[in-house]
Write a protein that holds these residues in place. Structure first.
Motif, PDB file in Angstrom:
ATOM      1  N   PRO A 127       0.830  -1.239   0.000  1.00  0.00           N
ATOM      2  CA  PRO A 127       0.000   0.000   0.000  1.00  0.00           C
ATOM      3  C   PRO A 127       0.848   1.268   0.000  1.00  0.00           C
ATOM      4  CG  PRO A 127      -0.793  -1.597   1.631  1.00  0.00           C
ATOM      5  CD  PRO A 127       0.516  -2.117   1.125  1.00  0.00           C
ATOM      6  N   GLN A 128       2.002   1.230   0.646  1.00  0.00           N
ATOM      7  CA  GLN A 128       2.853   2.419   0.677  1.00  0.00           C
ATOM      8  C   GLN A 128       3.400   2.744  -0.708  1.00  0.00           C
ATOM      9  OE1 GLN A 128       3.154  -0.197   2.634  1.00  0.00           O
ATOM     10  NE2 GLN A 128       2.837   0.496   4.759  1.00  0.00           N
ATOM     11  N   VAL A 129       3.691   1.685  -1.489  1.00  0.00           N
ATOM     12  CA  VAL A 129       4.192   1.916  -2.849  1.00  0.00           C
ATOM     13  C   VAL A 129       3.067   2.422  -3.747  1.00  0.00           C
ATOM     14  CG1 VAL A 129       5.279   0.811  -4.841  1.00  0.00           C
ATOM     15  CG2 VAL A 129       5.970   0.184  -2.517  1.00  0.00           C
ATOM     16  N   LEU A 130       1.874   1.901  -3.548  1.00  0.00           N
ATOM     17  CA  LEU A 130       0.738   2.380  -4.343  1.00  0.00           C
ATOM     18  C   LEU A 130       0.444   3.841  -4.055  1.00  0.00           C
ATOM     19  CD1 LEU A 130      -1.646  -0.714  -4.038  1.00  0.00           C
ATOM     20  CD2 LEU A 130      -0.246  -0.043  -6.005  1.00  0.00           C
ATOM     21  N   ALA A 131       0.577   4.237  -2.762  1.00  0.00           N
ATOM     22  CA  ALA A 131       0.337   5.642  -2.418  1.00  0.00           C
ATOM     23  C   ALA A 131       1.431   6.551  -2.942  1.00  0.00           C
ATOM     24  CB  ALA A 131       0.222   5.792  -0.894  1.00  0.00           C
ATOM     25  N   LEU A 132       2.613   5.991  -3.204  1.00  0.00           N
ATOM     26  CA  LEU A 132       3.728   6.814  -3.673  1.00  0.00           C
ATOM     27  C   LEU A 132       3.512   7.315  -5.091  1.00  0.00           C
ATOM     28  CD1 LEU A 132       6.601   7.822  -2.840  1.00  0.00           C
ATOM     29  CD2 LEU A 132       7.506   5.780  -3.959  1.00  0.00           C
ATOM     30  N   ILE A 141       4.991  12.930   2.247  1.00  0.00           N
ATOM     31  CA  ILE A 141       4.245  12.139   3.243  1.00  0.00           C
ATOM     32  C   ILE A 141       4.251  10.668   2.850  1.00  0.00           C
ATOM     33  CG2 ILE A 141       1.976  11.804   4.271  1.00  0.00           C
ATOM     34  CD1 ILE A 141       1.483  14.755   3.992  1.00  0.00           C
ATOM     35  N   ALA A 142       4.063  10.389   1.535  1.00  0.00           N
ATOM     36  CA  ALA A 142       4.121   9.002   1.081  1.00  0.00           C
ATOM     37  C   ALA A 142       5.514   8.420   1.244  1.00  0.00           C
ATOM     38  CB  ALA A 142       3.667   8.922  -0.383  1.00  0.00           C
ATOM     39  N   VAL A 143       6.537   9.236   1.018  1.00  0.00           N
ATOM     40  CA  VAL A 143       7.915   8.772   1.215  1.00  0.00           C
ATOM     41  C   VAL A 143       8.157   8.419   2.687  1.00  0.00           C
ATOM     42  CG1 VAL A 143      10.337   9.454   1.102  1.00  0.00           C
ATOM     43  CG2 VAL A 143       8.803  10.018  -0.774  1.00  0.00           C
ATOM     44  N   GLU A 149       7.838   1.735   6.622  1.00  0.00           N
ATOM     45  CA  GLU A 149       7.759   0.319   6.266  1.00  0.00           C
ATOM     46  C   GLU A 149       9.148  -0.300   6.164  1.00  0.00           C
ATOM     47  OE1 GLU A 149       6.263  -3.391   5.194  1.00  0.00           O
ATOM     48  OE2 GLU A 149       5.259  -1.640   6.066  1.00  0.00           O
ATOM     49  N   LEU A 150      10.095   0.423   5.590  1.00  0.00           N
ATOM     50  CA  LEU A 150      11.463  -0.083   5.486  1.00  0.00           C
ATOM     51  C   LEU A 150      12.088  -0.261   6.866  1.00  0.00           C
ATOM     52  CD1 LEU A 150      13.943  -0.847   3.822  1.00  0.00           C
ATOM     53  CD2 LEU A 150      14.516   1.586   3.676  1.00  0.00           C
ATOM     54  N   ASP A 151      11.876   0.708   7.750  1.00  0.00           N
ATOM     55  CA  ASP A 151      12.409   0.565   9.115  1.00  0.00           C
ATOM     56  C   ASP A 151      11.797  -0.630   9.827  1.00  0.00           C
ATOM     57  OD1 ASP A 151      13.989   2.760   8.743  1.00  0.00           O
ATOM     58  OD2 ASP A 151      12.630   4.164   9.738  1.00  0.00           O
ATOM     59  N   GLY A 152      10.497  -0.845   9.610  1.00  0.00           N
ATOM     60  CA  GLY A 152       9.860  -2.004  10.224  1.00  0.00           C
ATOM     61  C   GLY A 152      10.442  -3.313   9.722  1.00  0.00           C
ATOM     62  N   GLN A 153      10.686  -3.408   8.412  1.00  0.00           N
ATOM     63  CA  GLN A 153      11.276  -4.630   7.871  1.00  0.00           C
ATOM     64  C   GLN A 153      12.701  -4.839   8.376  1.00  0.00           C
ATOM     65  OE1 GLN A 153      11.000  -5.039   3.650  1.00  0.00           O
ATOM     66  NE2 GLN A 153       8.745  -4.953   3.607  1.00  0.00           N
ATOM     67  N   ARG A 154      13.462  -3.759   8.494  1.00  0.00           N
ATOM     68  CA  ARG A 154      14.829  -3.906   9.003  1.00  0.00           C
ATOM     69  C   ARG A 154      14.840  -4.321  10.479  1.00  0.00           C
ATOM     70  NH1 ARG A 154      17.639   1.418   6.153  1.00  0.00           N
ATOM     71  NH2 ARG A 154      17.987   0.429   4.103  1.00  0.00           N
ATOM     72  N   ASN A 155      13.924  -3.769  11.248  1.00  0.00           N
ATOM     73  CA  ASN A 155      13.834  -4.199  12.641  1.00  0.00           C
ATOM     74  C   ASN A 155      13.444  -5.671  12.742  1.00  0.00           C
ATOM     75  OD1 ASN A 155      14.475  -1.620  13.536  1.00  0.00           O
ATOM     76  ND2 ASN A 155      12.338  -0.982  13.667  1.00  0.00           N
ATOM     77  N   GLU A 245      14.886  -4.371  -2.118  1.00  0.00           N
ATOM     78  CA  GLU A 245      14.090  -3.712  -3.156  1.00  0.00           C
ATOM     79  C   GLU A 245      13.447  -2.429  -2.608  1.00  0.00           C
ATOM     80  OE1 GLU A 245      11.251  -6.362  -4.780  1.00  0.00           O
ATOM     81  OE2 GLU A 245      12.727  -7.861  -5.422  1.00  0.00           O
ATOM     82  N   LEU A 246      12.974  -2.497  -1.373  1.00  0.00           N
ATOM     83  CA  LEU A 246      12.337  -1.328  -0.780  1.00  0.00           C
ATOM     84  C   LEU A 246      13.352  -0.217  -0.540  1.00  0.00           C
ATOM     85  CD1 LEU A 246       9.544  -0.441   0.129  1.00  0.00           C
ATOM     86  CD2 LEU A 246      10.064  -1.302   2.405  1.00  0.00           C
ATOM     87  N   ALA A 247      14.582  -0.580  -0.155  1.00  0.00           N
ATOM     88  CA  ALA A 247      15.618   0.430   0.073  1.00  0.00           C
ATOM     89  C   ALA A 247      15.987   1.142  -1.221  1.00  0.00           C
ATOM     90  CB  ALA A 247      16.851  -0.231   0.689  1.00  0.00           C
ATOM     91  N   ARG A 248      16.054   0.397  -2.316  1.00  0.00           N
ATOM     92  CA  ARG A 248      16.356   1.039  -3.604  1.00  0.00           C
ATOM     93  C   ARG A 248      15.245   2.005  -4.007  1.00  0.00           C
ATOM     94  NH1 ARG A 248      18.536  -4.208  -4.695  1.00  0.00           N
ATOM     95  NH2 ARG A 248      16.527  -4.935  -5.499  1.00  0.00           N
ATOM     96  N   LEU A 249      14.003   1.629  -3.735  1.00  0.00           N
ATOM     97  CA  LEU A 249      12.897   2.522  -4.065  1.00  0.00           C
ATOM     98  C   LEU A 249      12.916   3.769  -3.184  1.00  0.00           C
ATOM     99  CD1 LEU A 249      10.332   3.105  -5.655  1.00  0.00           C
ATOM    100  CD2 LEU A 249       9.064   1.745  -3.979  1.00  0.00           C
ATOM    101  N   VAL A 250      13.246   3.608  -1.896  1.00  0.00           N
ATOM    102  CA  VAL A 250      13.315   4.762  -0.998  1.00  0.00           C
ATOM    103  C   VAL A 250      14.416   5.714  -1.437  1.00  0.00           C
ATOM    104  CG1 VAL A 250      13.932   5.447   1.355  1.00  0.00           C
ATOM    105  CG2 VAL A 250      12.283   3.615   0.979  1.00  0.00           C
ATOM    106  N   THR A 251      15.560   5.175  -1.831  1.00  0.00           N
ATOM    107  CA  THR A 251      16.650   6.029  -2.307  1.00  0.00           C
ATOM    108  C   THR A 251      16.237   6.822  -3.543  1.00  0.00           C
ATOM    109  OG1 THR A 251      18.254   4.427  -1.444  1.00  0.00           O
ATOM    110  CG2 THR A 251      19.053   6.028  -3.042  1.00  0.00           C
ATOM    111  N   LYS A 252      15.512   6.171  -4.423  1.00  0.00           N
ATOM    112  CA  LYS A 252      15.048   6.857  -5.628  1.00  0.00           C
ATOM    113  C   LYS A 252      14.029   7.943  -5.282  1.00  0.00           C
ATOM    114  CE  LYS A 252      12.425   5.956  -9.869  1.00  0.00           C
ATOM    115  NZ  LYS A 252      11.733   4.909 -10.661  1.00  0.00           N
ATOM    116  N   ALA A 253      13.143   7.645  -4.327  1.00  0.00           N
ATOM    117  CA  ALA A 253      12.082   8.600  -3.995  1.00  0.00           C
ATOM    118  C   ALA A 253      12.616   9.792  -3.216  1.00  0.00           C
ATOM    119  CB  ALA A 253      10.974   7.894  -3.206  1.00  0.00           C
ATOM    120  N   LEU A 254      13.639   9.582  -2.392  1.00  0.00           N
ATOM    121  CA  LEU A 254      14.177  10.683  -1.601  1.00  0.00           C
ATOM    122  C   LEU A 254      14.736  11.801  -2.470  1.00  0.00           C
ATOM    123  CD1 LEU A 254      15.990   8.882   1.378  1.00  0.00           C
ATOM    124  CD2 LEU A 254      14.008  10.384   1.499  1.00  0.00           C
TER     125      LEU A 254
END
Length: 771
Positions: A127-132, A141-143, A149-155, A245-254
């Motif tokens: 859902p976070q990617v769809l909102a992005l 806000i979507a980022v 979500e990325l922090d949750g997966q890493r934890n 995969e999520l980290a690469r997307l976050v880097t691109k979105a930032l």
């Protein structure tokens, strides 16, 4: 038709060991992974789905067999006591444990099968990617939601890796347990094979069955642990793929995020709604507090006793009012944090909009300041929640120890509820602070990373930070003092600030002046000794006092030069001065004693003194302690107060002359006059014995074995004269002259007198007479 061949006990043991080793090794070979935790986990292949149903079917068969055996071995209706009951209970416990482990194995296999059959992970389904959205620019806000979500997966990944480490440790323990169970089984088999007699064989067979059960339990625990470890490794591998995969997307979105005015308005509205909710909660808390205060005032009007029901209710109301205050403070803190969040979003909007550079720099500085202040707030909330948890545990113990359904227990439960309310408020504050801290740390990291893109900007920024930090540190005001002066009959107050720069400059100036004055005063000391013939000790005293006066004058000069008034040290009066006085009373006492010794000159360098059983030369007299070198060459530092509080013998106070005595015993019958003259001649002829006063000889006593003569003589001590050496040389001379004159020095003698006037009584005693 399949024929089953019975295996010997040793063959059964070998087969069980092989199965256990295979259960530990094969899963790792199938997965192609290193079993050590912390190594690089990669999913090379997945266990075939056909193998899991077979293992599950086998595990179900084993579980059914264990359950049937457990039910068949349950004791009957008749009571069993003694050792038999203990053995049966131990057997049932092992069977229960084995059934539980086999059931857990089935659950783990089902979980592994469902995990393998799960559809592959698709990043676009989140859902976070769809909102992005699909194209840049991306909503900030979507980022943020995507980063959460990325922090949750890493934890979660860190938790799984920690679980692998724990299971590796458990594996070593279970392997040791399995080894011990194998040894116990072999030992029980040997005993069963060598047992004689029906009773012994029955007991040995029972012990062997128990050992086999323990071995099966150990094997099952290892098998469950291996399956659980494989599950964790599979989850780790899948979660790593997702997080990468999520980290690469976050880097691109930032790099292409933006915060629009509409999104900022939405955040403002959300914060406003939160503040309104906190305001409503505050109003309810105030109403509750007023109710408690009214009830407390009504109870106080009756002046209840502490032991009465109203008195206990009054105590509970006091705790309730304390809780109300904590809740109100917490709601105020939550409202403050909400305002901080609003300010943070405002600052982030300024930074992301890329407008005025100075305004953006100020916004970043405010973010860093808010982050540092939030850390302190979070630490305080954690401490308060910890204290509340400790109080809750103590109150829970008190509630459990009180009789049920009594007024005391009901009151204790109400107090426990109040403590839970306090803890919940502290927890709400801590959670809010954690969320805001995470966001601030994340945003500061983003801005710093963006700034680091340019090396020149980075160098300039670091240089500005260093200069600004140094300037702030140098101008930091430690405290301020007021100096009151009277001018034309009017009091004028001037405020002076004492900064770190003033303090450091004053200290450096004092150190330089003290070093310069010490050099000049040492030259003054050498001039006093060389030109004016002053003794070294007196010149040292003059040097010390001149240095003390110069140091005091230097302190006053430096303070005035730095415009630091002397009234700044007024805070040292009162209790602080008393504390310093008590702490330094010994030092001050020794210091004053040293001054008295130096001025009275009762003890000087070179004197031979005796103090507390120690005799030696004084080598140095300082303000705090005096150095005394004993005749054995050992130096002792004696506090100066000891010379004033204890009796001191100064052998060389008025002069260097001391009297010595030698005692010589001659045999009865010797010529005492000749002996006296011989001793006098020996003393007179010695070069270190003074002629005035002249040596003397005294006939002191008629001793038991000799006539005791005493030679008294005087010597003058000096740096090269040791009185003990004079005594030794004189003894050599006296012994030689007595030998030449035929005068003997007798040995100790005793006369024994035997009265033979009467016959001696003689008696014979037998051993049996008790003699």
């Amino acid at each position: 038709m399949i024929r089953r061949t019975a295996l010997a006990p040793s063959q059964k043991t070998l087969r069980s060991i092989c199965l256990t080793v295979a259960s530990l090794i094969l899963p790792n070979l199938v997965f192609g992974q290193v079993a050590l935790p912390g190594s690089q986990l990669k999913q090379a292949s997945v266990q075939s789905e056909s193998g899991i149903p077979e293992q599950r079917a086998k595990a179900e068969t084993q579980l059914a067999e264990t359950q049937r055996r457990r039910e068949s071995e349950l004791p009957g209706t008749h009571e069993i006591a003694g050792a038999e009951a203990v053995r049966i209970a131990d057997r049932q416990r092992l069977l229960d444990r084995l059934a539980f482990l086999q059931g857990e194995k089935i659950k783990k296999l089902d979980e592994q099968a469902s995990l393998q059959k799960a559809p592959p992970f698709l990043l676009a389904n989140l859902p976070q990617v769809l909102a992005l959205g699909e194209s840049a620019p991306y909503s900030a806000i979507a980022v943020e939601a995507l980063r959460d979500e990325l922090d949750g997966q890493r934890n979660k990944l860190q938790g799984l890796l920690g679980g692998l480490q724990i299971r590796e440790t458990e594996k070593q323990s279970l392997l040791d347990q399995k080894r011990r169970s194998d040894e116990a089984l072999r030992l029980s088999q040997d005993r069963s094979a060598t047992s004689r007699g029906e009773t012994n064989r029955a007991q040995a067979k029972w012990a062997q069955e128990q050992a086999e059960l323990r071995q099966r339990v150990a094997e099952s625990e290892l098998a469950v642990l291996a399956i659980d470890e494989d599950l964790l490794k599979l989850k780790v591998a899948q979660l790593r793929v997702q997080s990468d995969e999520l980290a690469r997307l976050v880097t691109k979105a930032l790099a292409a995020q933006q915060l629009t005015e509409a999104e900022l308005d939405a955040q403002r509205a959300r914060m406003l709604a939160l503040r309104q909710r906190f305001t409503e909660e505050t109003a309810k808390a105030n109403d509750r507090r007023r109710d408690h205060e009214s009830e407390r005032a009504r109870l106080l009007a009756n002046s209840p006793l502490p032991e009465s029901e109203d008195g206990q209710r009054l105590t509970l109301l006091d705790q309730a009012l304390t809780t109300d205050g904590i809740i109100l403070d917490g709601l105020n803190g939550l409202e403050t944090l909400t305002q901080v969040i609003s300010d943070v979003w405002e600052a982030r909007f300024v930074i992301l909009s890329g407008g005025d550079l100075e305004q953006g720099r100020q916004a970043r500085a405010s973010l860093e300041k808010l982050y540092l202040g939030l850390i302190n707030r979070k630490r305080l909330s954690q401490e308060q929640r910890g204290e509340a948890q400790v109080a809750i545990r103590g109150q829970e113990t008190r509630v459990a120890n009180l009789p049920p359904d009594t007024p005391e227990q009901r009151q204790a439960k109400e107090l426990l509820g109040l403590l839970h309310e306090r803890s919940n408020m502290h927890e709400r504050l801590e959670q809010a602070a954690n969320r805001l801290e995470r966001q601030l740390a994340r945003w500061n990291g983003d801005f710093n990373q963006a700034d680091n893109a340019s090396l020149g900007a980075q160098v300039n920024r670091y240089g500005e930070h260093i200069l600004s930090a140094m300037r702030t540190f140098w101008q930091f005001e430690l405290f301020a003092v007021e100096d009151v002066s009277e001018i034309d009959g009017r009091k004028v107050t001037v405020s002076y600030g004492v900064t770190i720069g003033k303090s450091i400059g004053s200290l450096l100036l004092f150190v330089f002046g003290y070093w310069l004055f010490s050099k000049l005063v040492k030259g003054l000391q050498s001039i006093l000794v060389r030109r004016f013939g002053v003794s070294d000790q007196l010149a040292s005293v003059v040097r010390r006092w001149v240095m003390i006066m110069l140091a005091i004058g230097l302190i006053v000069f430096v303070l005035n030069l730095a415009r630091i008034p002397l009234t700044v040290f007024a805070f040292m009066g009162g209790a602080l001065a008393i504390g310093i006085g008590f702490g330094t009373q010994t030092i001050i006492k020794n210091f004053i004693s040293g001054i008295i010794i130096l001025f009275e000159r009762k003890i000087r360098v070179g004197d031979i003194i005796e103090l507390g059983g120690m005799v030696g030369h004084v080598t140095a007299v300082d303000l705090r302690a005096t150095t005394v070198r004993g005749f054995d060459g050992v130096e002792a530092l004696v506090p100066n107060s000891n010379f004033l509080e204890n009796q001191v013998v100064n052998w060389t106070y008025s002069n260097q002359q001391i009297r010595r005595e030698l005692r010589i015993g001659v045999a009865y019958g010797a010529d005492t006059r000749a002996t006296e003259q011989l001793l006098l001649n020996a003393a007179v002829n010695h070069q270190n014995i003074l002629k005035t006063p002249a040596p003397e000889v005294f006939f002191e006593d008629f001793a038991d074995s000799a006539l005791l003569m005493v030679l008294v003589y005087w010597v003058e001590l000096g740096p090269n004269l040791v009185a003990r050496r004079v005594d030794s040389e004189l003894r050599h001379t006296i012994y030689l002259r007595l030998s030449e004159a035929g005068i003997a020095i007798p040995f100790p003698q005793r006369d024994i007198h035997l009265d033979l006037a009467l016959p001696l009584p003689v008696s014979v005693v037998t051993p049996g007479d008790g003699g």
